[in-house]
Design an enzyme around this catalytic site. Sequence first.
Site, PDB file in Angstrom:
ATOM      1  N   SER A  63       0.789  -1.234   0.000  1.00  0.00           N
ATOM      2  CA  SER A  63       0.000   0.000   0.000  1.00  0.00           C
ATOM      3  C   SER A  63       0.820   1.283   0.000  1.00  0.00           C
ATOM      4  O   SER A  63       0.245   2.375  -0.123  1.00  0.00           O
ATOM      5  CB  SER A  63      -0.951   0.012   1.197  1.00  0.00           C
ATOM      6  OG  SER A  63      -2.041  -0.846   0.962  1.00  0.00           O
ATOM      7  N   HIS A 305       3.843   5.683   5.570  1.00  0.00           N
ATOM      8  CA  HIS A 305       2.850   4.708   5.118  1.00  0.00           C
ATOM      9  C   HIS A 305       3.431   3.321   5.320  1.00  0.00           C
ATOM     10  O   HIS A 305       4.660   3.146   5.343  1.00  0.00           O
ATOM     11  CB  HIS A 305       2.496   4.908   3.637  1.00  0.00           C
ATOM     12  CG  HIS A 305       1.065   4.629   3.301  1.00  0.00           C
ATOM     13  ND1 HIS A 305       0.549   3.349   3.251  1.00  0.00           N
ATOM     14  CD2 HIS A 305       0.037   5.454   2.997  1.00  0.00           C
ATOM     15  CE1 HIS A 305      -0.737   3.412   2.921  1.00  0.00           C
ATOM     16  NE2 HIS A 305      -1.080   4.687   2.773  1.00  0.00           N
ATOM     17  N   GLY A 311       3.220 -12.046   1.826  1.00  0.00           N
ATOM     18  CA  GLY A 311       4.466 -12.355   2.513  1.00  0.00           C
ATOM     19  C   GLY A 311       5.525 -11.283   2.415  1.00  0.00           C
ATOM     20  O   GLY A 311       6.695 -11.544   2.691  1.00  0.00           O
TER      21      GLY A 311
END
Length: 465
Positions: A63, A305, A311
Amino acid sequence: MPSSPFDADRWQARLDALRAAHHVPGAALAVLAGGRIHELASGVLHRGTGVEVTTDSVFQSGSIAKVYTATLVMQLVDSGELRLDTRVADVLPGFAVADDEVTKSVTIGRLLSHTSGIAGDFTHDTGRGDDCLARYVAACADVGQDCPPGTVISYCSTGYAILGRVVEVVTGRTWDDALRDRLLAPLGLEHSMTLPEEALRFRVAMGHLGELGADPDPAPAWDMLPRSAGPYGRVLITAADVVRFARMHLDGGTAPDGTRVLSGESAATMRRRVAGCPDRWSFMADGWGHGWALYDWDGVAGYGHDGAAVGQFSYLRVVPGSGVVAALLTNGGGATGLFVDLFQELLGELAGVRMPDAFAPAPEPRRPVDVAGLAGTYEREGVRLTIGERDGVPRLRLQLTGGMAAYSPPIETDLVPVSDTVLAMPGLGPVSAPWLPLVFGTLPDGTPYVYFGMRATPKVAVSTA
């Protein structure tokens, strides 16, 4: 406050030791301190092959990709082609979500700040073609709401895929090409890309899965995200490249050679607080801006962030008052523990800030919580949570649904009370943290909800059957 000198040998030793202690196969660390970027690497890219991590190894950002997309959008604000209050429907003809009022009114700013309320985990594979985002947005017509717009932050990957399509329509380029030409190239980010076939030119990290406290095994697939997930979840990066990207923001939108990439006003807007976070543990964030997660370390402001792929786990922190940027990229194991232990020391010494500890219940058992008041089924796009109790102990059944179903089978586990409104779930399955928070609250319209993974998940049924 100026940062302390960076002792590369000492931090290499700490990275090696903490990585091994937390069973993380491999990690790359880059730190901007004293005006210089320092790069370290430790462990292996793949436990099956034993190929070592190097400082130029490429990891999945997860993200953290959202901040890149937000930067592209703010470039279009700089050019006057968008405003934060521009309605998405005015840019994307035919755009629709299930709620007609949201379709008409949702703005670019709402999507950037995760305050649109649109169901955030609409993972939908629309193929590998250049039309993947156009097809994704067309499929959003049936996507509902996690909560009403503007009520609480509800982390929304769906919104960033929609923003990726906005970038395409305004620029006339695919999101991938716009990112490369408007951001990666001007910053000289030669080890950053968006497509798997581009990553094959470099040493690439493989994700690993397994129970915490043991060495994990290579994941069965390198990446399970569709191409349409790019704007919210797939920029492929080295640690140093993500620090270079963040340095541009730290420097008010300019590249090291003086190239203006983003206006100073837009760089500030991205880290200006829009809303607070009822859940301050999942992302360790105090609030959110138009792209950046915001932190308050005992009065010292920062931004950054986190990201996760299959994984792989990534962490980025910026302390503007000290000119320090740090990025850690990992490929499995107890990555959250490695991150917290390392960055508490690193940011403490270099920037004089103290990051909080990782979320966990108190060592001593708390008094029993009134489970009856919390029990029921909570559901949002991609996730169904059922809260009940067994022998007086709160219990959870977690089921991923829709496009998320392939990521994990259903999980059942006991929960540990933290307070009357916070329960702790053991970090089972493909997660990197030993505990995950469930934070209960009530929306302004009276609907009970639980925050899980920073997403508002409304109660849809009282029965736990």
